[in-house]
Design a protein around this motif. Structure first.
Motif, PDB file in Angstrom:
ATOM      1  N   GLU A  86     -55.893  19.975 -82.211  1.00  0.00           N
ATOM      2  CA  GLU A  86     -56.271  19.375 -80.932  1.00  0.00           C
ATOM      3  C   GLU A  86     -55.906  20.300 -79.765  1.00  0.00           C
ATOM      4  O   GLU A  86     -56.687  20.481 -78.834  1.00  0.00           O
ATOM      5  CB  GLU A  86     -55.605  18.014 -80.778  1.00  0.00           C
ATOM      6  CG  GLU A  86     -56.210  17.200 -79.677  1.00  0.00           C
ATOM      7  CD  GLU A  86     -55.748  15.758 -79.700  1.00  0.00           C
ATOM      8  OE1 GLU A  86     -56.518  14.921 -79.222  1.00  0.00           O
ATOM      9  OE2 GLU A  86     -54.625  15.476 -80.179  1.00  0.00           O
TER      10      GLU A  86
ATOM     11  N   MET B  88     -58.426  22.071 -77.054  1.00  0.00           N
ATOM     12  CA  MET B  88     -58.222  21.967 -75.607  1.00  0.00           C
ATOM     13  C   MET B  88     -58.156  23.365 -74.962  1.00  0.00           C
ATOM     14  O   MET B  88     -58.695  23.582 -73.882  1.00  0.00           O
ATOM     15  CB  MET B  88     -56.944  21.189 -75.298  1.00  0.00           C
ATOM     16  CG  MET B  88     -56.968  19.761 -75.852  1.00  0.00           C
ATOM     17  SD  MET B  88     -58.355  18.807 -75.256  1.00  0.00           S
ATOM     18  CE  MET B  88     -57.500  17.619 -74.294  1.00  0.00           C
TER      19      MET B  88
ATOM     20  N   GLN C  80     -68.458  19.429 -77.851  1.00  0.00           N
ATOM     21  CA  GLN C  80     -67.646  18.240 -77.574  1.00  0.00           C
ATOM     22  C   GLN C  80     -66.325  18.599 -76.869  1.00  0.00           C
ATOM     23  O   GLN C  80     -65.732  17.753 -76.201  1.00  0.00           O
ATOM     24  CB  GLN C  80     -67.360  17.507 -78.897  1.00  0.00           C
ATOM     25  CG  GLN C  80     -66.572  16.233 -78.767  1.00  0.00           C
ATOM     26  CD  GLN C  80     -67.334  15.156 -78.011  1.00  0.00           C
ATOM     27  OE1 GLN C  80     -68.554  15.106 -78.025  1.00  0.00           O
ATOM     28  NE2 GLN C  80     -66.607  14.294 -77.333  1.00  0.00           N
TER      29      GLN C  80
ATOM     30  N   ASN D 209     -65.182  17.442 -73.377  1.00  0.00           N
ATOM     31  CA  ASN D 209     -65.072  15.993 -73.214  1.00  0.00           C
ATOM     32  C   ASN D 209     -64.076  15.367 -74.189  1.00  0.00           C
ATOM     33  O   ASN D 209     -63.996  14.143 -74.285  1.00  0.00           O
ATOM     34  CB  ASN D 209     -66.443  15.341 -73.433  1.00  0.00           C
ATOM     35  CG  ASN D 209     -67.485  15.898 -72.497  1.00  0.00           C
ATOM     36  OD1 ASN D 209     -67.233  16.078 -71.318  1.00  0.00           O
ATOM     37  ND2 ASN D 209     -68.651  16.207 -73.031  1.00  0.00           N
ATOM     38  N   TRP D 210     -63.354  16.210 -74.918  1.00  0.00           N
ATOM     39  CA  TRP D 210     -62.447  15.708 -75.956  1.00  0.00           C
ATOM     40  C   TRP D 210     -61.366  14.839 -75.327  1.00  0.00           C
ATOM     41  O   TRP D 210     -60.728  15.230 -74.357  1.00  0.00           O
ATOM     42  CB  TRP D 210     -61.817  16.868 -76.705  1.00  0.00           C
ATOM     43  CG  TRP D 210     -61.122  16.413 -77.943  1.00  0.00           C
ATOM     44  CD1 TRP D 210     -59.804  16.158 -78.109  1.00  0.00           C
ATOM     45  CD2 TRP D 210     -61.738  16.137 -79.193  1.00  0.00           C
ATOM     46  NE1 TRP D 210     -59.552  15.738 -79.391  1.00  0.00           N
ATOM     47  CE2 TRP D 210     -60.723  15.714 -80.083  1.00  0.00           C
ATOM     48  CE3 TRP D 210     -63.053  16.179 -79.659  1.00  0.00           C
ATOM     49  CZ2 TRP D 210     -60.987  15.355 -81.397  1.00  0.00           C
ATOM     50  CZ3 TRP D 210     -63.310  15.840 -80.965  1.00  0.00           C
ATOM     51  CH2 TRP D 210     -62.267  15.425 -81.821  1.00  0.00           C
ATOM     52  N   GLU D 211     -61.153  13.666 -75.900  1.00  0.00           N
ATOM     53  CA  GLU D 211     -60.111  12.766 -75.419  1.00  0.00           C
ATOM     54  C   GLU D 211     -58.859  12.985 -76.255  1.00  0.00           C
ATOM     55  O   GLU D 211     -58.834  12.626 -77.440  1.00  0.00           O
ATOM     56  CB  GLU D 211     -60.576  11.312 -75.519  1.00  0.00           C
ATOM     57  CG  GLU D 211     -61.728  11.003 -74.595  1.00  0.00           C
ATOM     58  CD  GLU D 211     -62.183   9.561 -74.706  1.00  0.00           C
ATOM     59  OE1 GLU D 211     -61.334   8.685 -74.998  1.00  0.00           O
ATOM     60  OE2 GLU D 211     -63.377   9.322 -74.512  1.00  0.00           O
ATOM     61  N   HIS D 212     -57.843  13.563 -75.649  1.00  0.00           N
ATOM     62  CA  HIS D 212     -56.596  13.893 -76.336  1.00  0.00           C
ATOM     63  C   HIS D 212     -56.002  12.632 -76.977  1.00  0.00           C
ATOM     64  O   HIS D 212     -55.880  11.601 -76.334  1.00  0.00           O
ATOM     65  CB  HIS D 212     -55.607  14.505 -75.343  1.00  0.00           C
ATOM     66  CG  HIS D 212     -54.409  15.113 -75.986  1.00  0.00           C
ATOM     67  ND1 HIS D 212     -54.480  16.278 -76.700  1.00  0.00           N
ATOM     68  CD2 HIS D 212     -53.130  14.704 -76.048  1.00  0.00           C
ATOM     69  CE1 HIS D 212     -53.283  16.567 -77.169  1.00  0.00           C
ATOM     70  NE2 HIS D 212     -52.444  15.629 -76.779  1.00  0.00           N
TER      71      HIS D 212
ATOM     72  N   ARG E  65     -57.287  10.719 -79.285  1.00  0.00           N
ATOM     73  CA  ARG E  65     -58.232   9.725 -79.798  1.00  0.00           C
ATOM     74  C   ARG E  65     -58.570   9.960 -81.262  1.00  0.00           C
ATOM     75  O   ARG E  65     -58.666   9.037 -82.041  1.00  0.00           O
ATOM     76  CB  ARG E  65     -59.506   9.748 -78.960  1.00  0.00           C
ATOM     77  CG  ARG E  65     -60.475   8.675 -79.378  1.00  0.00           C
ATOM     78  CD  ARG E  65     -61.501   8.432 -78.297  1.00  0.00           C
ATOM     79  NE  ARG E  65     -62.403   7.393 -78.746  1.00  0.00           N
ATOM     80  CZ  ARG E  65     -63.710   7.543 -78.808  1.00  0.00           C
ATOM     81  NH1 ARG E  65     -64.260   8.675 -78.437  1.00  0.00           N
ATOM     82  NH2 ARG E  65     -64.467   6.557 -79.216  1.00  0.00           N
TER      83      ARG E  65
END
Length: 192
Positions: free
Chosen positions: A12, A16, A65, A68-71, A73
């Protein structure tokens, strides 16, 4: 100015970093995730070239993606396996032939010709048996028992409950056992 992510960073964190412009993070994450996705795709599709296409497409979707990655999730690896599995299933549904064509034989690392021949017989028997399973059982067995994902990871990839994954893998193993029953000893599959 982009900063270089450390190779030991989490998937992750690497994603990021890539989203922030760090190309090195993308190389590290690709080296970490793409081989497993490729192996899974080869096993599902039975075609190395198609598996390469699926792997590349899945990785491209991950890169798109990234901004827009939601940390927190989802894990990038789980997301990537889900995308790749869905791409494989789409390809299999479009095919009118067997999912694993005649002559497909993954490279063996066996030291002798006899060992390679025995391994090829086992691989052929297993791929035929896997090919005879319903799609969802085949996918669950490949992800869980061949790729080594945990039940919760498989559940996330397949968008099912853990209980549903356990049921699919149990039925898949039972199906494989039945399909391989006549050749178990000859092929060296044992009692497992």
């Amino acid at each position: 100015m982009p900063f270089e992510a450390a190779p030991e960073a989490s998937d992750e964190d690497l994603l990021m970093h890539y989203a922030a412009g760090d190309a090195h993070a993308a190389r590290v994450l690709t080296a970490r995730l793409a081989p497993g996705v490729y192996r899974c795709a080869v096993r599902m599709l039975g075609d190395a070239a198609e598996a390469e296409d699926v792997t590349q497409d899945a990785m491209l979707r991950l890169w798109r993606q990234a901004p827009n990655w939601e940390h927190g999730r989802a894990q990038p690896s789980t997301w990537l396996y889900r995308v790749a599995s869905n791409l494989c299933l789409d390809r299999l549904r479009r095919k009118t032939t067997q999912p694993w064509p005649e002559g497909f034989d993954p490279a063996s690392q066996a030291p002798s010709t006899q060992d390679r021949m025995e391994q090829a017989e086992r691989v052929t028997a297993l791929k035929q048996a896997l090919g005879a399973l319903p799609e969802r059982q085949r996918q669950a067995v490949i992800l869980r028992h061949i790729e080594g994902l945990t039940n919760p990871e498989v559940a996330a990839v397949m968008e099912l409950s853990v209980e549903a994954v356990e049921s699919l893998t149990t039925r898949g193993r039972r199906g494989l056992k039945g399909l391989l029953a006549g050749a178990r000893d000859k092929l060296g599959f044992g009692d497992g």
